[in-house]
Design a protein around this motif. Structure first.
Motif, mmCIF file in Angstrom:
data_model
loop_
_atom_site.group_PDB
_atom_site.id
_atom_site.type_symbol
_atom_site.label_atom_id
_atom_site.label_comp_id
_atom_site.label_asym_id
_atom_site.label_seq_id
_atom_site.Cartn_x
_atom_site.Cartn_y
_atom_site.Cartn_z
ATOM 1 N N LYS A 124 0.825 -1.205 0.000
ATOM 2 C CA LYS A 124 0.000 0.000 0.000
ATOM 3 C C LYS A 124 0.862 1.260 0.000
ATOM 4 O O LYS A 124 0.575 2.232 -0.705
ATOM 5 N N LYS A 125 1.911 1.224 0.830
ATOM 6 C CA LYS A 125 2.795 2.372 0.926
ATOM 7 C C LYS A 125 3.529 2.603 -0.385
ATOM 8 O O LYS A 125 3.659 3.740 -0.863
ATOM 9 N N ASN A 126 4.014 1.514 -0.997
ATOM 10 C CA ASN A 126 4.722 1.625 -2.274
ATOM 11 C C ASN A 126 3.804 2.189 -3.347
ATOM 12 O O ASN A 126 4.213 3.023 -4.165
ATOM 13 N N LYS A 127 2.561 1.715 -3.352
ATOM 14 C CA LYS A 127 1.591 2.187 -4.343
ATOM 15 C C LYS A 127 1.344 3.677 -4.179
ATOM 16 O O LYS A 127 1.274 4.433 -5.163
ATOM 17 N N SER A 128 1.237 4.108 -2.928
ATOM 18 C CA SER A 128 1.023 5.531 -2.642
ATOM 19 C C SER A 128 2.224 6.355 -3.094
ATOM 20 O O SER A 128 2.067 7.440 -3.678
ATOM 21 N N GLN A 129 3.438 5.864 -2.820
ATOM 22 C CA GLN A 129 4.655 6.574 -3.219
ATOM 23 C C GLN A 129 4.808 6.629 -4.732
ATOM 24 O O GLN A 129 5.233 7.646 -5.295
ATOM 25 N N PHE B 110 2.439 9.221 -6.034
ATOM 26 C CA PHE B 110 2.932 10.562 -5.691
ATOM 27 C C PHE B 110 4.016 11.011 -6.677
ATOM 28 O O PHE B 110 3.959 12.126 -7.227
ATOM 29 N N LEU B 111 5.026 10.164 -6.903
ATOM 30 C CA LEU B 111 6.128 10.525 -7.804
ATOM 31 C C LEU B 111 5.645 10.663 -9.247
ATOM 32 O O LEU B 111 6.093 11.551 -9.986
ATOM 33 N N SER B 112 4.757 9.766 -9.625
ATOM 34 C CA SER B 112 4.235 9.811 -10.995
ATOM 35 C C SER B 112 3.522 11.132 -11.258
ATOM 36 O O SER B 112 3.671 11.730 -12.334
ATOM 37 N N LEU B 113 2.754 11.606 -10.260
ATOM 38 C CA LEU B 113 2.003 12.848 -10.414
ATOM 39 C C LEU B 113 2.910 14.070 -10.366
ATOM 40 O O LEU B 113 2.833 14.959 -11.227
ATOM 41 N N LYS B 114 3.780 14.134 -9.371
ATOM 42 C CA LYS B 114 4.623 15.311 -9.161
ATOM 43 C C LYS B 114 5.689 15.479 -10.249
ATOM 44 O O LYS B 114 6.020 16.605 -10.638
ATOM 45 N N LEU B 115 6.230 14.373 -10.721
ATOM 46 C CA LEU B 115 7.317 14.448 -11.708
ATOM 47 C C LEU B 115 6.822 14.256 -13.138
ATOM 48 O O LEU B 115 7.620 14.333 -14.089
ATOM 49 N N ASP B 116 5.517 13.990 -13.274
ATOM 50 C CA ASP B 116 4.914 13.785 -14.592
ATOM 51 C C ASP B 116 5.646 12.692 -15.368
ATOM 52 O O ASP B 116 6.142 12.911 -16.489
ATOM 53 N N ILE B 117 5.751 11.535 -14.729
ATOM 54 C CA ILE B 117 6.439 10.396 -15.345
ATOM 55 C C ILE B 117 5.515 9.188 -15.360
ATOM 56 O O ILE B 117 4.521 9.138 -14.636
ATOM 57 N N ALA B 118 5.881 8.214 -16.176
ATOM 58 C CA ALA B 118 5.109 6.975 -16.256
ATOM 59 C C ALA B 118 5.258 6.199 -14.950
ATOM 60 O O ALA B 118 6.303 6.274 -14.283
ATOM 61 N N LYS B 119 4.215 5.458 -14.592
ATOM 62 C CA LYS B 119 4.260 4.687 -13.346
ATOM 63 C C LYS B 119 5.370 3.645 -13.364
ATOM 64 O O LYS B 119 5.895 3.273 -12.313
ATOM 65 N N LYS B 120 5.723 3.196 -14.568
ATOM 66 C CA LYS B 120 6.799 2.212 -14.689
ATOM 67 C C LYS B 120 8.110 2.774 -14.135
ATOM 68 O O LYS B 120 8.846 2.097 -13.422
ATOM 69 N N ALA C 150 8.289 5.376 -12.053
ATOM 70 C CA ALA C 150 8.075 5.639 -10.625
ATOM 71 C C ALA C 150 8.274 4.380 -9.798
ATOM 72 O O ALA C 150 8.848 4.421 -8.694
ATOM 73 N N VAL C 151 7.837 3.228 -10.325
ATOM 74 C CA VAL C 151 8.036 1.947 -9.624
ATOM 75 C C VAL C 151 9.519 1.647 -9.484
ATOM 76 O O VAL C 151 9.983 1.186 -8.424
ATOM 77 N N LEU C 152 10.294 1.911 -10.530
ATOM 78 C CA LEU C 152 11.751 1.697 -10.465
ATOM 79 C C LEU C 152 12.375 2.546 -9.358
ATOM 80 O O LEU C 152 13.215 2.071 -8.581
ATOM 81 N N LEU C 153 11.966 3.830 -9.294
ATOM 82 C CA LEU C 153 12.523 4.735 -8.274
ATOM 83 C C LEU C 153 12.201 4.244 -6.866
ATOM 84 O O LEU C 153 13.069 4.194 -5.983
ATOM 85 N N VAL C 154 10.962 3.866 -6.639
ATOM 86 C CA VAL C 154 10.531 3.396 -5.316
ATOM 87 C C VAL C 154 11.243 2.104 -4.938
ATOM 88 O O VAL C 154 11.673 1.919 -3.792
ATOM 89 N N ASP C 155 11.381 1.186 -5.906
ATOM 90 C CA ASP C 155 12.056 -0.087 -5.636
ATOM 91 C C ASP C 155 13.499 0.115 -5.204
ATOM 92 O O ASP C 155 14.044 -0.687 -4.435
ATOM 93 N N TYR C 156 14.132 1.192 -5.684
ATOM 94 C CA TYR C 156 15.520 1.466 -5.312
ATOM 95 C C TYR C 156 15.628 2.438 -4.132
ATOM 96 O O TYR C 156 16.706 2.917 -3.810
ATOM 97 N N GLY C 157 14.483 2.730 -3.516
ATOM 98 C CA GLY C 157 14.519 3.519 -2.281
ATOM 99 C C GLY C 157 14.356 5.004 -2.449
ATOM 100 O O GLY C 157 14.452 5.759 -1.472
ATOM 101 N N PHE C 158 14.066 5.492 -3.670
ATOM 102 C CA PHE C 158 13.863 6.929 -3.885
ATOM 103 C C PHE C 158 12.367 7.217 -3.773
ATOM 104 O O PHE C 158 11.614 7.068 -4.740
ATOM 105 N N THR C 159 11.948 7.619 -2.595
ATOM 106 C CA THR C 159 10.510 7.747 -2.325
ATOM 107 C C THR C 159 10.056 9.185 -2.093
ATOM 108 O O THR C 159 8.869 9.424 -1.899
ATOM 109 N N SER C 160 10.976 10.150 -2.095
ATOM 110 C CA SER C 160 10.582 11.542 -1.833
ATOM 111 C C SER C 160 11.278 12.469 -2.821
ATOM 112 O O SER C 160 12.299 12.117 -3.441
#
Length: 438
Positions: free
Chosen positions: A353-358, A361-371, A373-383
């Motif tokens: 749930k937390k990963n999905k929320s993050q 968030f990144l997808s919206l703020k940075l205007d990037i594809a969720k794919k 954003a998932v890579l960024l979150v998986d590597y620990g870049f969540t903010s």
């Protein structure tokens, strides 16, 4: 007769208290000086007594200090330099002129005063001796018998008749002791100028557990096993991280948990600590492995690591969550203290749930594809802050991202942070204006 009596008293004090003869003689000389000063009925005089250490005979002298003429205050303990030179040309500034006077006639009052000073000086000498003997023993285990139980704690008579104090807050919760019971404690600290207790003892500090381990497990003293860290909740649970300086596969875990199946060594220490449960954990220089070892035998699904802030999120299965946390959060607290990391345990569902929320968030703020954003979150870049301030070389670990994409991400994140900062500043100004208008 007086000299013989003094020598007999000095020998008696020496044999009874164990204080050096030199200290006792000095105390007696000061006592005689103090008693002699009383004879001058409140006059400001400087009196010293010099005693023969062999036969006990003594002489009494009155002293004047030689001072400069311009600093002379007509004091009865000073003499101006010019006047001193008339008496003897050898006299110099800051030196003393001494004249022998009649020894005091020891009346009943004089004897009482002398006795009081002697007792005080001997007590001071005893305290000095205690401080000197015990200052080098801080952090060591010392034994004694319980002498008295008072409101503040327990007074313990150590093996050399010195008294130590064990406060209630340095005892293991639930412990009960009786008068004359034998007890082991750690010398926690020495307070030289304390009026009451100079030796403070402890049974609940981590050092006490370490010293017990050294006594029970000789391989620690032989440096075959090294204690790397200890975390302790006194009377309930403790975790010990150990490093084997020989092959642990060859020796097994017997060195720490005991040479028999029941673990006699650790069990004897646990009994000493009011049945405190002790977990022995294998230390590892790889902090990820170390944390996993600290939670063993629980299965850890994944670790989300924030190296900059020394934080780590441990993802576990649903049924393992409460075991990982421990009763009242005890297990996670001790593990954090043991490893030096701020740890947080979450279930797999919570992490998803937390990963999905993050990701959203990144997808919206940075205007990037969720794919992406998932890579960024998986590597620990969540903010946004992490994306802006973490060096580019860390992003290059994500093979799917090229350097030009990384730079664009950092630039967009920086723009978003500026927008947020401006909004926050605007809000503060609006609140300030509202206050002024009121």
């Amino acid at each position: 007769m007086m000299s013989k009596d003094i020598l007999l008293n000095i020998d008696s004090i020496y044999n009874e208290k164990g204080v050096s003869r030199h200290c006792i003689f000095k105390a007696v000389e000061e006592a005689l000086s103090g008693a002699t000063i009383k004879r001058f009925e409140g006059q400001n005089v400087n009196i010293i007594v010099k005693m023969n250490r062999i036969n006990g005979k003594y002489d009494t002298f009155r002293r004047w200090q030689v001072v400069k003429d311009e600093t002379y205050t007509k004091s009865s303990i000073e003499i101006p330099y010019t006047a001193a030179k008339k008496i003897n040309k050898k006299f110099e500034i800051n030196k003393y002129i001494e004249y022998k006077i009649e020894n005091i006639n020891f009346c009943r009052i004089a004897v009482k005063i002398a006795k009081q000073i002697i007792v005080q000086k001997v007590r001071e000498a005893e305290h000095t001796e205690i401080i000197r003997n015990y200052s080098n023993k801080i952090g060591e285990i010392i034994c004694g018998n319980i002498k008295k139980i008072i409101k503040e704690g327990i007074i313990i008579e150590l093996d050399d008749k010195t008294e130590g104090f064990l406060p209630w807050n340095q005892m293991i919760p639930g412990e009960r002791f009786n008068i004359n019971e034998r007890i082991r404690t750690l010398l926690y600290k020495v307070i030289p100028y304390s009026r009451n207790f100079k030796l403070i003892l402890s049974r609940c500090c981590s050092t006490f557990l370490i010293e017990l381990l050294k006594r029970e497990i000789p391989e620690i003293l032989d440096e075959l096993i090294e204690i790397k860290s200890v975390a302790r909740d006194p009377g309930y649970k403790a975790k010990i991280a150990v490093k084997y300086n020989i092959d642990p596969i060859t020796i097994g875990t017997g060195y720490c948990v005991g040479l028999d199946i029941r673990g006699s060594r650790i069990q004897s220490i646990s009994n000493e600590l009011h049945n405190e449960r002790i977990d022995v954990i294998l230390w590892d220089k790889n902090y990820k492995k170390f944390v996993i070892n600290a939670f063993s035998p629980l299965d850890i699904i994944s670790l989300n690591i924030d190296e900059i802030n020394q934080k780590m999120e441990i993802v576990v299965k649903e049924h393992s969550y409460y075991k990982a946390i421990g009763k009242g959060g005890q297990n996670i607290k001790l593990t954090s203290e043991l490893t030096g990391w701020m740890l947080n345990v979450v279930t797999k569902n919570e992490a998803n749930k937390k990963n999905k929320s993050q990701v959203n968030f990144l997808s919206l703020k940075l205007d990037i594809a969720k794919k992406i954003a998932v890579l960024l979150v998986d590597y620990g870049f969540t903010s946004l802050e992490e994306i802006v301030y973490v060096p580019i070389k860390e992003f290059l670990k994500i093979k799917e991202l090229k350097i030009n994409v990384i730079k664009k991400l950092k630039s967009r994140a920086q723009d978003e942070l500026l927008i947020l900062a401006m909004k926050e500043e605007k809000t503060i100004l609006e609140k300030y204006n509202v206050r002024n208008n009121c």
